[in-house]
Design a protein around this motif. Structure first.
Motif, mmCIF file in Angstrom:
data_model
loop_
_atom_site.group_PDB
_atom_site.id
_atom_site.type_symbol
_atom_site.label_atom_id
_atom_site.label_comp_id
_atom_site.label_asym_id
_atom_site.label_seq_id
_atom_site.Cartn_x
_atom_site.Cartn_y
_atom_site.Cartn_z
ATOM 1 N N CYS A 1 -3.731 -7.757 -0.496
ATOM 2 C CA CYS A 1 -4.617 -6.626 -0.253
ATOM 3 C C CYS A 1 -5.041 -6.083 -1.608
ATOM 4 C CB CYS A 1 -3.886 -5.558 0.562
ATOM 5 S SG CYS A 1 -4.881 -4.092 0.826
ATOM 6 N N PRO B 1 2.639 -4.332 1.745
ATOM 7 C CA PRO B 1 3.342 -3.186 1.153
ATOM 8 C C PRO B 1 2.503 -2.465 0.089
ATOM 9 C CG PRO B 1 4.812 -5.066 1.308
ATOM 10 C CD PRO B 1 3.459 -5.545 1.727
ATOM 11 N N THR B 2 1.578 -3.187 -0.537
ATOM 12 C CA THR B 2 0.774 -2.566 -1.580
ATOM 13 C C THR B 2 -0.117 -1.447 -1.030
ATOM 14 O OG1 THR B 2 -0.833 -2.998 -3.309
ATOM 15 C CG2 THR B 2 -1.049 -4.293 -1.357
ATOM 16 N N ASN C 1 0.705 0.995 0.520
ATOM 17 C CA ASN C 1 1.394 2.282 0.465
ATOM 18 C C ASN C 1 0.667 3.278 -0.451
ATOM 19 O OD1 ASN C 1 3.234 4.359 -0.042
ATOM 20 N ND2 ASN C 1 4.981 3.051 0.368
ATOM 21 N N TRP C 2 0.565 2.948 -1.703
ATOM 22 C CA TRP C 2 -0.069 3.885 -2.643
ATOM 23 C C TRP C 2 -1.570 3.978 -2.402
ATOM 24 C CZ3 TRP C 2 2.040 4.088 -8.334
ATOM 25 C CH2 TRP C 2 3.392 4.462 -8.289
#
Lengths: 383, 158
Positions: free
Chosen positions: B47, B97-98, B100-101
């Motif tokens: 992503c 997971p990327t 998230n931020w």
């Protein structure tokens, strides 16, 4: 500022607890800390010296670059991008100019593209040199800093002679270059590459087999290739974990496809491998610069672009391989002179997210090494 | 690949190309499924970016844009969807997971909420700040005066 930050995601599962909770403590590091390379604040949860988890608090340098972009014309916004990753300003400019060129459907002439590659690769060298000097300094080796800054000076002199500025160069324009190279540019770049090659050996002599360096970096801050991909980590960190991926090869931009170079990779994904990858990358950059100077064509340096730029309605995402990883720009045009939306995909911001994963289980002193090895620039993290 | 998705989902997907770049406008209701399919079946394992664009004059005010990349295909694709103000989206942190931020940044700058995000807080601006600066109705000189006066002890940050 009062600390009301919750440590929600650091709450440990019951089975992770060591029942040494008396020793468990939360300490604050930064934002004013010499080893955080800017204003990065890290909240560490420790068990004795062991890191159980950490949280990054960022935004201290937030200037709203994307908002500014919506209120400036395409040309006026160009110098602003230099101020994000200020140690690799040329790369930022290249990414931005190429993205707007895509929107305008123009291409820079070959001579401009070659000069762009030369300056961008010189900037990659300067960025890696600054990284090496400060990273080694954090770990306790003072000498490399003096070596790398001494040699980086020569690159900055070339920048200064070309554009008038050493750091925030604003070297490129949308459509090509504003300035022809100065007299003696080619010779100076050639002299510099000849000068730098033995210097890279010198850096390696100082560190590669240095026992303290090896002990402090080998096996520290390991991250697997799968984790890198999942967390979106790019650049030398990804390559050190064994993924042979570099945008200059995968999706060539500028005129990189004309040049012969390798993409160095590591195997272990630790701090030492990332060091080796960056050192190898410096040698490859020298190779690219040599080829680009030797093949520097004559001709115009500016494509035909309108004085008042009004790209057609549309949107473009374009990214380049900046020294830190994938630097992308997503620009939406509404047909006016100002971008409707400028989004910057900063490599440092995304890479920093992996810090927690890389530091868990390490010692508190290793956090310094891992922050250094990620090679973040807070100007780019916070924008 | 896009043709295959088009066959599967019909009118919910509108594939488009601009300047040689592929993207598709996907109906909001299909988003969770399409993102899953792109990751699990079509190998879009990276992503690259997630961002939003604000169009205040539209009914559905926000464009959400995922930029995805597949290492196996060496291909990039953008997924776009339109949502109204106040509508939330499912979080894609479990897929990438990327995100998230990236989702935290979109929340911070636009006020768009993501359901199921593990830790949806502001990321660049301080907690307690009022307003979402990248919305078009947020002026470039605007700031949260109260926050500045209380926390920084100055009259204005401008």
């Amino acid at each position: 500022m009062t600390d009301q930050t919750t440590l929600s995601h650091l709450e440990l599962e019951a089975h992770d607890k060591t029942y040494l909770d008396a020793n468990e403590l939360v300490i604050n590091m930064g934002p004013q800390h010499p080893a955080t390379h800017g204003v990065l604040r890290v909240i560490l949860r420790l068990d004795g010296e062991k890191v159980l988890g950490l949280e990054c608090v960022i935004g201290y340098l937030h200037r709203g670059v994307e908002k500014i972009g919506e209120h400036r014309t395409y040309t006026m916004f160009n110098p602003y991008v230099d101020r994000m990753d200020y140690v690799a300003a040329v790369s930022n400019g290249l990414g931005y100019c190429e993205t707007v060129e895509k929107l305008l459907n123009v291409e820079a002439p070959p001579r401009a593209q070659h000069v762009r590659v030369i300056l961008t690769e010189l900037n990659r060298l300067a960025s890696h040199q600054l990284w090496l000097g400060t990273h080694a300094l954090d770990i306790g080796a003072i000498t490399p800093l003096f070596y790398t800054f001494r040699d980086r000076e020569e690159i900055l002199k070339i920048f200064e002679k070309y554009s008038g500025a050493r750091l925030t160069t604003h070297a490129f324009r949308i459509g090509g270059l504003q300035y022809e190279t100065y007299a003696g540019f080619e010779q100076e770049v050639k002299n510099f590459t000849a000068f730098l090659k033995p210097k890279i050996d010198e850096y390696e002599e100082l560190l590669t087999t240095n026992r303290i360096w090896v002990e402090r970096t080998q096996g520290i801050g390991k991250i697997s290739a799968d984790d890198c991909v999942a967390l979106g980590v790019t650049g030398p960190v990804l390559r050190a974990s064994g993924v042979k991926w570099d945008l200059r090869k995968a999706q060539p931009y500028a005129c990189y496809k004309n040049f012969d170079f390798e993409v160095p990779t590591g195997q272990n994904g630790d701090t030492y491998d990332r060091y080796l990858v960056r050192m190898a990358e410096m040698r490859q950059s020298v190779r690219i610069v040599e080829q680009a100077v030797a093949a520097l064509p004559e001709g115009p340096i500016m494509a035909k672009v309108p004085k008042v730029m009004k790209p057609a309605v549309g949107e473009v995402y374009h990214s380049i391989e900046a020294p830190k990883g994938e630097l992308g720009y997503f620009i939406v045009s509404d047909g006016s002179t100002q971008p409707y939306r400028v989004r910057v995909r900063p490599p440092s911001f995304v890479n920093l997210q992996a810090l927690d994963r890389m530091c868990r289980g390490q010692l508190v002193a290793d956090v310094i090494a891992v922050i250094g090895t990620l090679d973040i620039v807070l100007g780019e993290v916070d924008r | 690949m896009i043709a295959k998705l088009k066959r599967m989902y019909g009118s919910g997907i509108e594939p488009l190309t601009y300047a040689g770049q592929n993207y598709m406008i996907v109906d909001r209701s299909l988003i969770p499924e399409i993102l899953q399919v792109l990751h699990h079946q079509e190998q879009f394992d990276y992503c690259v970016d997630l961002t939003a664009v604000h169009y205040p004059q539209r009914d559905k005010q926000f464009d959400l844009v995922w930029v995805l990349y597949s290492f196996a295909r060496n291909q990039r694709i953008r997924v776009k969807t339109q949502i109204a103000d106040g509508v939330s989206l499912p979080s894609s942190v479990t897929i990438w997971p990327t995100a998230n931020w990236l989702e935290r940044e979109v929340y911070d700058m636009f006020g768009i909420k993501f359901d199921g995000h593990p830790d949806l807080r502001r990321i660049l601006l301080p907690e307690g700040w009022k307003g979402h600066p990248l919305r078009k109705d947020y002026g470039i000189l605007q700031q949260d005066n109260q926050w500045v006066q209380i926390n920084l002890g100055i009259e204005s940050g401008q």
